[in-house]
Design a protein around this motif. Sequence first.
Motif, PDB file in Angstrom:
ATOM      1  N   SER A  31       0.802  -1.127  -0.042  1.00 42.93           N
ATOM      2  CA  SER A  31       0.112   0.023  -0.042  1.00 42.93           C
ATOM      3  C   SER A  31       0.903   1.203   0.165  1.00 42.93           C
ATOM      4  O   SER A  31       1.664   1.415  -0.948  1.00 42.93           O
ATOM      5  CB  SER A  31      -0.871  -0.042   1.197  1.00 42.93           C
ATOM      6  N   ASP A  32       0.693   2.209   1.137  1.00 39.20           N
ATOM      7  CA  ASP A  32       1.414   3.334   1.161  1.00 39.20           C
ATOM      8  C   ASP A  32       2.913   3.191   1.102  1.00 39.20           C
ATOM      9  O   ASP A  32       3.705   4.285   0.544  1.00 39.20           O
ATOM     10  CB  ASP A  32       1.056   4.302   2.284  1.00 39.20           C
ATOM     11  N   ASP A  35       4.573   3.225  -2.165  1.00 46.20           N
ATOM     12  CA  ASP A  35       4.681   4.893  -2.847  1.00 46.20           C
ATOM     13  C   ASP A  35       5.836   5.458  -2.072  1.00 46.20           C
ATOM     14  O   ASP A  35       6.481   6.213  -2.842  1.00 46.20           O
ATOM     15  CB  ASP A  35       3.425   5.570  -2.687  1.00 46.20           C
ATOM     16  N   ARG A  59       2.094  13.351  -2.189  1.00 51.55           N
ATOM     17  CA  ARG A  59       2.480  12.715  -1.019  1.00 51.55           C
ATOM     18  C   ARG A  59       3.491  13.896  -0.148  1.00 51.55           C
ATOM     19  O   ARG A  59       4.227  14.309  -0.875  1.00 51.55           O
ATOM     20  CB  ARG A  59       3.359  11.319  -1.087  1.00 51.55           C
TER      21      ARG A  59
END
Length: 429
Positions: A31-32, A35, A59
């Motif tokens: 998930s995050d 990134d 972000r």
Amino acid sequence: MRIPTGLAVLLVVAFAVRIGFVLVHERPLRSDEVDFDRLAWNLARTGSYAEAGIPTAYRPVGYPAFLAAIYRLAGHHPFAVRVVQALLDTGTALLLFGVAARRRRAAAWLAASVWALYPPAILYTGFLVPETLFTFLLFAFLALFDLGADRRGWGAAFHGALLGVLILIRPAAAAFLVLLPMLWVYLRLSWRHLGLLACGLVLVLAPWIVRNTRSVGVPALTTNLGPNLLIGNHPGATGGYAPEVPPEMLPRRGLEREEHAASRDAAIHYIAQDPGAFLWRGLRKLGYLASAEGEVVVYAFHENPTDPGTRFREKYRSVPVALHLAVSLPYALLTLLAVLGLCARPRDALGSAFLAWLLSWALIHFMFFGAGRFHFQLMPCIALFAAELVAGGWDRVRHLPARGWGVVLSAWALLTLVWISEISVVAGG
């Protein structure tokens, strides 16, 4: 400053527990984390904060910049990040000892020991998410009110710079600026030093805002505020992270600044159409903010926690009950004790700064959305207040007035209601 031998041993244990957990519980980035890792590695290699060669501000830059600094030194190795985060979280235990020792030595040992073995802190150390870094810096920021750094000339500028770094990591921290002048008046601090704090804050934030204005076309810290506002305010919003926005409310794919503006406008329009639903949903968001640690347990121990085809309650049930209890019970116990400890302790700069931050944190999540992971940043202060109570605060409890007991019992009732509701939802059919 010489660290006592016993404290040094405790800190070594805290670090070893965190590294040991990372080593025995290997897991892929999800998930995050994916990134953050991608942005950080690109920044480390090229010096550019970009996605596919296009400058981005979606972000917040703070945490990827932290990762990039580690990658520049150690190469593209997420394990190196986890080692640094283990050191930082061990540093939180050290800070707890230093702050608590100013009042009661027993409370210092208890607070540091609690944090050294606090299960959520151990789990977050192994994730490539901002929680460990942000929590360490936030506690340092709040502790500076207690240590008097804001009264020492240019120490106030450092205090402001630290707040700026917190905002670069999580822009939601900017909500504290609304309450900062009132806190300053309440604590009767020097306005000159508030000005110095503002200078430090601006020196940290201004370059990034200028960069975003030039490269992305938005004079802001990030372009994800619009999408996040929409995630928390649409017909299917639950109060938590609910990205299933109706298609007609989604912005057309385009530049970041356009999607940011369109998402923001759609959310504001929806709020204006039904303010009653917004207020009710806001209360649910606060419930999510106070929820137990089921989210972090699922994220750490479920085999595929980001699988969109599996409902959260099914993921929750698939994790052994013992793990849920081991992680959530310490959180619940510390929080209940801290409520009583905070109400019974003498008013001071640290307690006032914590309450101001808590209120600002609640307000910003009332607007956007809540999640259990967002209360983790508050836990060092909560551990401190609980430790002070257990280590010698019972005399003050006996003298707590009726109004104080009303606050304590109301907070306990609301927290218990949130936790029981959470259990009933995930245990129900």
